[in-house]
Design a protein around this motif. Structure first.
Motif, PDB file in Angstrom:
ATOM      1  N   GLU A 171       0.769  -1.174  -0.022  1.00  0.00           N
ATOM      2  CA  GLU A 171      -0.149   0.016  -0.069  1.00  0.00           C
ATOM      3  C   GLU A 171       0.780   1.272  -0.082  1.00  0.00           C
ATOM      4  N   MET A 172       2.122   1.243   0.427  1.00  0.00           N
ATOM      5  CA  MET A 172       3.030   2.120   0.437  1.00  0.00           C
ATOM      6  C   MET A 172       3.825   2.275  -1.002  1.00  0.00           C
ATOM      7  N   VAL A 173       3.621   1.766  -1.825  1.00  0.00           N
ATOM      8  CA  VAL A 173       4.238   1.718  -3.063  1.00  0.00           C
ATOM      9  C   VAL A 173       3.735   2.970  -3.837  1.00  0.00           C
ATOM     10  N   THR A 174       2.618   3.120  -4.161  1.00  0.00           N
ATOM     11  CA  THR A 174       2.156   4.261  -4.826  1.00  0.00           C
ATOM     12  C   THR A 174       2.180   5.466  -4.272  1.00  0.00           C
ATOM     13  N   PRO A 175       2.230   5.915  -2.841  1.00  0.00           N
ATOM     14  CA  PRO A 175       2.433   6.934  -2.293  1.00  0.00           C
ATOM     15  C   PRO A 175       3.723   7.312  -2.333  1.00  0.00           C
ATOM     16  N   ALA A 176       4.788   6.263  -2.417  1.00  0.00           N
ATOM     17  CA  ALA A 176       6.143   6.419  -2.358  1.00  0.00           C
ATOM     18  C   ALA A 176       6.705   6.869  -3.941  1.00  0.00           C
ATOM     19  N   LEU A 177       5.748   6.412  -4.778  1.00  0.00           N
ATOM     20  CA  LEU A 177       6.252   6.670  -6.176  1.00  0.00           C
ATOM     21  C   LEU A 177       5.669   7.988  -6.718  1.00  0.00           C
ATOM     22  N   VAL A 178       4.725   8.333  -6.204  1.00  0.00           N
ATOM     23  CA  VAL A 178       4.086   9.818  -6.354  1.00  0.00           C
ATOM     24  C   VAL A 178       5.019  10.958  -5.523  1.00  0.00           C
ATOM     25  N   GLY A 179       5.164  10.594  -4.294  1.00  0.00           N
ATOM     26  CA  GLY A 179       5.823  11.340  -3.663  1.00  0.00           C
ATOM     27  C   GLY A 179       7.259  11.628  -4.222  1.00  0.00           C
ATOM     28  N   ALA A 180       7.893  10.611  -4.443  1.00  0.00           N
ATOM     29  CA  ALA A 180       9.186  10.766  -5.012  1.00  0.00           C
ATOM     30  C   ALA A 180       9.353  11.381  -6.351  1.00  0.00           C
ATOM     31  N   LEU A 181       8.128  11.302  -7.208  1.00  0.00           N
ATOM     32  CA  LEU A 181       8.193  11.987  -8.501  1.00  0.00           C
ATOM     33  C   LEU A 181       8.058  13.580  -8.062  1.00  0.00           C
ATOM     34  N   VAL A 182       7.210  13.897  -7.371  1.00  0.00           N
ATOM     35  CA  VAL A 182       6.911  15.499  -6.965  1.00  0.00           C
ATOM     36  C   VAL A 182       8.171  15.825  -6.467  1.00  0.00           C
ATOM     37  N   LEU A 183       8.927  15.320  -5.495  1.00  0.00           N
ATOM     38  CA  LEU A 183      10.106  15.794  -4.994  1.00  0.00           C
ATOM     39  C   LEU A 183      11.324  15.968  -5.832  1.00  0.00           C
ATOM     40  N   SER A 184      11.412  14.958  -6.617  1.00  0.00           N
ATOM     41  CA  SER A 184      12.290  15.116  -7.822  1.00  0.00           C
ATOM     42  C   SER A 184      12.300  16.514  -8.626  1.00  0.00           C
ATOM     43  N   ALA A 185      11.056  16.867  -8.843  1.00  0.00           N
ATOM     44  CA  ALA A 185      11.074  18.036  -9.583  1.00  0.00           C
ATOM     45  C   ALA A 185      11.425  19.252  -8.590  1.00  0.00           C
ATOM     46  N   GLY A 186      11.162  19.032  -7.500  1.00  0.00           N
ATOM     47  CA  GLY A 186      11.824  20.307  -6.612  1.00  0.00           C
ATOM     48  C   GLY A 186      13.001  20.099  -6.311  1.00  0.00           C
ATOM     49  N   GLU A 187      13.638  18.636  -6.268  1.00  0.00           N
ATOM     50  CA  GLU A 187      15.184  18.681  -6.179  1.00  0.00           C
ATOM     51  C   GLU A 187      15.778  19.252  -7.217  1.00  0.00           C
ATOM     52  N   TRP A 188      15.451  19.263  -8.511  1.00  0.00           N
ATOM     53  CA  TRP A 188      16.246  19.926  -9.281  1.00  0.00           C
ATOM     54  C   TRP A 188      16.626  21.383  -9.253  1.00  0.00           C
ATOM     55  N   PHE A 189      15.506  22.246  -8.762  1.00  0.00           N
ATOM     56  CA  PHE A 189      15.859  23.592  -8.428  1.00  0.00           C
ATOM     57  C   PHE A 189      16.431  23.683  -6.969  1.00  0.00           C
ATOM     58  N   PHE A 190      16.337  22.707  -6.054  1.00  0.00           N
ATOM     59  CA  PHE A 190      16.971  22.848  -4.956  1.00  0.00           C
ATOM     60  C   PHE A 190      18.493  22.777  -5.085  1.00  0.00           C
ATOM     61  N   HIS A 191      18.852  21.861  -6.197  1.00  0.00           N
ATOM     62  CA  HIS A 191      20.292  21.896  -6.648  1.00  0.00           C
ATOM     63  C   HIS A 191      20.950  23.039  -7.104  1.00  0.00           C
TER      64      HIS A 191
END
Length: 133
Positions: free
Chosen positions: A94-114
């Motif tokens: 049950e945590m796979v989908t939330p982890a995938l969605v969270g990781a995708l959104v965070l990755s977009a933010g990480e680009w700018f954080f870098h």
């Protein structure tokens, strides 16, 4: 001091995204979401933003380093959210989908954080002039 500010910014970013994704959308408890956010912030700042981003290529190749670090941050975020979420909630698949969605959104933010890390936290790495200079 620059690292503390960067950690605070990163924690706010991670916590905001995960509170929306995990707590509001997927009904993970508030406390569990904050614990996942804290662990993910510490792990991804140390590994993704400092170790990998700064050492994944030549200093002048910011785009290449950013691409590699963002991919690593995606994998790290997915695994951290999934595994810690599984340990805290007892829900494995049950945590796979939330982890995938969270990781995708965070990755977009990480680009700018870098970009922020490159220019404001370690400007001497690329010979940028610090915003505080």
């Amino acid at each position: 001091m620059r690292h503390l500010l960067a950690l605070a910014i990163k924690f706010v970013m991670v916590a905001a995204v995960l509170l929306i994704v995990l707590t509001l959308i997927f009904d993970v408890s508030f406390v569990d979401t904050l614990l996942i956010s804290l662990a993910l912030t510490a792990l991804s700042y140390a590994m993704g933003d400092i170790m990998i981003f700064l050492n994944a290529g030549r200093p002048e190749n910011q785009s290449g380093r950013n691409t590699i670090a963002t991919f690593v941050d995606f994998v790290m975020a997915f695994l951290t959210i999934w595994l810690i979420g599984w340990l805290l909630t007892g829900q494995n698949f049950e945590m796979v989908t939330p982890a995938l969605v969270g990781a995708l959104v965070l990755s977009a933010g990480e680009w700018f954080f870098h970009l922020y890390v490159d220019r404001s936290v370690v400007p001497e790495y690329n010979n940028y002039k610090s915003a505080r200079s």
